[in-house]
Design an enzyme around this catalytic site. Sequence first.
Site, PDB file in Angstrom:
ATOM      1  N   ASN A   1       0.834  -1.217   0.000  1.00 27.47           N
ATOM      2  CA  ASN A   1       0.000   0.000   0.000  1.00 27.47           C
ATOM      3  C   ASN A   1       0.861   1.255   0.000  1.00 27.47           C
ATOM      4  O   ASN A   1       0.502   2.255  -0.619  1.00 27.47           O
ATOM      5  CB  ASN A   1      -0.952  -0.006   1.198  1.00 27.47           C
ATOM      6  CG  ASN A   1      -2.211  -0.806   0.911  1.00 27.47           C
ATOM      7  OD1 ASN A   1      -3.044  -0.390   0.115  1.00 27.47           O
ATOM      8  ND2 ASN A   1      -2.330  -1.973   1.539  1.00 27.47           N
TER       9      ASN A   1
ATOM     10  N   ARG B   1       2.920   2.734  26.061  1.00 26.62           N
ATOM     11  CA  ARG B   1       2.213   2.857  24.782  1.00 26.62           C
ATOM     12  C   ARG B   1       2.024   4.336  24.425  1.00 26.62           C
ATOM     13  O   ARG B   1       2.227   4.770  23.300  1.00 26.62           O
ATOM     14  CB  ARG B   1       0.856   2.152  24.943  1.00 26.62           C
ATOM     15  CG  ARG B   1      -0.002   2.105  23.738  1.00 26.62           C
ATOM     16  CD  ARG B   1      -1.101   1.083  23.921  1.00 26.62           C
ATOM     17  NE  ARG B   1      -0.663  -0.234  23.513  1.00 26.62           N
ATOM     18  CZ  ARG B   1      -0.640  -0.648  22.240  1.00 26.62           C
ATOM     19  NH1 ARG B   1      -1.026   0.169  21.278  1.00 26.62           N
ATOM     20  NH2 ARG B   1      -0.237  -1.861  21.920  1.00 26.62           N
TER      21      ARG B   1
ATOM     22  N   MET C   1       0.309  -2.310  11.953  1.00 28.35           N
ATOM     23  CA  MET C   1      -0.416  -3.294  12.749  1.00 28.35           C
ATOM     24  C   MET C   1      -0.307  -2.995  14.237  1.00 28.35           C
ATOM     25  O   MET C   1       0.144  -3.822  15.036  1.00 28.35           O
ATOM     26  CB  MET C   1       0.106  -4.706  12.421  1.00 28.35           C
ATOM     27  CG  MET C   1       0.040  -5.026  10.942  1.00 28.35           C
ATOM     28  SD  MET C   1      -1.584  -4.746  10.191  1.00 28.35           S
ATOM     29  CE  MET C   1      -2.328  -6.342  10.456  1.00 28.35           C
TER      30      MET C   1
ATOM     31  N   ASN D   1      -6.803   5.028   7.729  1.00 26.27           N
ATOM     32  CA  ASN D   1      -6.347   3.634   7.750  1.00 26.27           C
ATOM     33  C   ASN D   1      -7.011   2.879   6.601  1.00 26.27           C
ATOM     34  O   ASN D   1      -8.129   3.188   6.211  1.00 26.27           O
ATOM     35  CB  ASN D   1      -6.750   2.975   9.082  1.00 26.27           C
ATOM     36  CG  ASN D   1      -6.289   1.528   9.185  1.00 26.27           C
ATOM     37  OD1 ASN D   1      -5.140   1.208   8.833  1.00 26.27           O
ATOM     38  ND2 ASN D   1      -7.152   0.643   9.647  1.00 26.27           N
TER      39      ASN D   1
ATOM     40  N   HIS E   1      -8.197  -1.023   5.640  1.00 25.44           N
ATOM     41  CA  HIS E   1      -8.449  -2.312   6.300  1.00 25.44           C
ATOM     42  C   HIS E   1      -9.044  -3.284   5.274  1.00 25.44           C
ATOM     43  O   HIS E   1      -9.928  -2.896   4.507  1.00 25.44           O
ATOM     44  CB  HIS E   1      -9.404  -2.123   7.481  1.00 25.44           C
ATOM     45  CG  HIS E   1      -9.652  -3.398   8.218  1.00 25.44           C
ATOM     46  ND1 HIS E   1      -8.732  -3.945   9.095  1.00 25.44           N
ATOM     47  CD2 HIS E   1     -10.691  -4.261   8.176  1.00 25.44           C
ATOM     48  CE1 HIS E   1      -9.199  -5.079   9.578  1.00 25.44           C
ATOM     49  NE2 HIS E   1     -10.394  -5.296   9.037  1.00 25.44           N
TER      50      HIS E   1
ATOM     51  N   ASP F   1      -9.995   6.382  14.742  1.00 25.36           N
ATOM     52  CA  ASP F   1     -10.284   6.826  16.109  1.00 25.36           C
ATOM     53  C   ASP F   1      -9.576   5.868  17.066  1.00 25.36           C
ATOM     54  O   ASP F   1      -8.774   5.042  16.625  1.00 25.36           O
ATOM     55  CB  ASP F   1     -11.800   6.945  16.355  1.00 25.36           C
ATOM     56  CG  ASP F   1     -12.513   5.608  16.251  1.00 25.36           C
ATOM     57  OD1 ASP F   1     -11.822   4.558  16.259  1.00 25.36           O
ATOM     58  OD2 ASP F   1     -13.754   5.609  16.184  1.00 25.36           O
TER      59      ASP F   1
ATOM     60  N   ASP G   1     -10.329  -0.407  14.313  1.00 23.43           N
ATOM     61  CA  ASP G   1     -10.997  -0.357  13.001  1.00 23.43           C
ATOM     62  C   ASP G   1     -12.437   0.137  13.109  1.00 23.43           C
ATOM     63  O   ASP G   1     -13.335  -0.379  12.444  1.00 23.43           O
ATOM     64  CB  ASP G   1     -10.951  -1.745  12.326  1.00 23.43           C
ATOM     65  CG  ASP G   1      -9.527  -2.249  12.162  1.00 23.43           C
ATOM     66  OD1 ASP G   1      -8.645  -1.442  11.810  1.00 23.43           O
ATOM     67  OD2 ASP G   1      -9.282  -3.441  12.398  1.00 23.43           O
TER      68      ASP G   1
ATOM     69  N   GLU H   1      -7.300  -2.442  -2.656  1.00 26.96           N
ATOM     70  CA  GLU H   1      -6.704  -1.516  -1.682  1.00 26.96           C
ATOM     71  C   GLU H   1      -5.798  -0.522  -2.401  1.00 26.96           C
ATOM     72  O   GLU H   1      -5.774   0.672  -2.087  1.00 26.96           O
ATOM     73  CB  GLU H   1      -5.890  -2.280  -0.632  1.00 26.96           C
ATOM     74  CG  GLU H   1      -6.721  -3.153   0.287  1.00 26.96           C
ATOM     75  CD  GLU H   1      -5.879  -3.803   1.378  1.00 26.96           C
ATOM     76  OE1 GLU H   1      -4.998  -3.144   1.944  1.00 26.96           O
ATOM     77  OE2 GLU H   1      -6.102  -4.997   1.656  1.00 26.96           O
TER      78      GLU H   1
HETATM   79  C1  GAR Z   1      -3.169  -4.791   3.964  1.00 25.62           C
HETATM   80  O1  GAR Z   1      -4.047  -5.796   3.505  1.00 25.62           O
HETATM   81  C2  GAR Z   1      -3.873  -3.864   4.942  1.00 25.62           C
HETATM   82  O2  GAR Z   1      -5.201  -3.602   4.591  1.00 25.62           O
HETATM   83  C3  GAR Z   1      -3.804  -4.672   6.206  1.00 25.62           C
HETATM   84  O3  GAR Z   1      -2.497  -5.193   6.209  1.00 25.62           O
HETATM   85  C4  GAR Z   1      -2.084  -5.384   4.854  1.00 25.62           C
HETATM   86  C5  GAR Z   1      -0.760  -4.673   4.658  1.00 25.62           C
HETATM   87  O4  GAR Z   1      -0.221  -4.946   3.395  1.00 25.62           O
HETATM   88  N1  GAR Z   1      -4.079  -3.869   7.365  1.00 25.62           N
HETATM   89  C6  GAR Z   1      -4.776  -4.288   8.399  1.00 25.62           C
HETATM   90  O5  GAR Z   1      -5.211  -5.428   8.503  1.00 25.62           O
HETATM   91  C7  GAR Z   1      -5.003  -3.234   9.481  1.00 25.62           C
HETATM   92  N2  GAR Z   1      -6.007  -3.657  10.400  1.00 25.62           N
HETATM   93  P1  GAR Z   1       0.954  -4.042   2.823  1.00 25.62           P
HETATM   94  O6  GAR Z   1       2.026  -3.956   3.914  1.00 25.62           O
HETATM   95  O7  GAR Z   1       1.449  -4.817   1.627  1.00 25.62           O
HETATM   96  O8  GAR Z   1       0.397  -2.705   2.468  1.00 25.62           O
END
Ligand code: GAR
Length: 219
Positions: free
Chosen positions: A16, A66, A91, A108, A110, A142, A146, A175
Amino acid sequence: MTASRIGVLVSGNGSNLDALLSASRRGDLPEIALVLANVAGCRALSRAEEARVPARFLDPRAAPSREAYDEALAAELGEARIDLVCLAGFMRLVGRPLLERFAGRVLNIHPSLLPAFPGLHAPRQAVAAGVRVSGCTVHFVDAGLDTGAVIAQAAVPVQLDDTEESLAARILEQEHRLFPAAAAWVARGEVALEAGRARWRSPPQRAEGAIACPRTDRP
Ligand code: GAR
């Protein structure tokens, strides 16, 4: 709002991030001015370096809490004069220090049609649930998992013989179209977070077009 400098937070592969970098190179998105990772040596960091974008690993274990980690992220983004933050496979939950400093400016992506299947392994959850349609969502972030206001979604049919991997791969293709398009709308001020909802300033037909993504590469 209008944004001119984008910061991207990453943890993994960074496909992404690549889609955002390509959109920025085409002039469809403002400059990607900083990439921050919470995982050392992740592929996303090397992609940023290959693209000659300033990129850094910020070690969560070096922060005493955190909250302190979120403050460190927010400080780095602030120093780089970032005005829009994109979580591209980041993540980790982001907390108040970052959300308050960048209110309405954190997005974000998802891999499900939220509010279905939040959290980890969304394509696996979709296959296990036996749904016929899944997809991806871009939303304002927020403090929940998610749960923020939805900006745009792309639908992806689930085939009867889909595995987690095959479905995740087809969702990922969408995405890569949806995230740059939605980030561009926010950067141009066409959609903004107001009272917990995504409010559109552009004509309603533009907002309707955002619901099913496959036609949004040139919003
Ligand atoms: C993607 O599918 C993104 O939507 C997901 O992690 C992947 C990252 O891929 N994100 C989540 O699940 C967040 N809750 P990438 O590193 O190749 O972009």
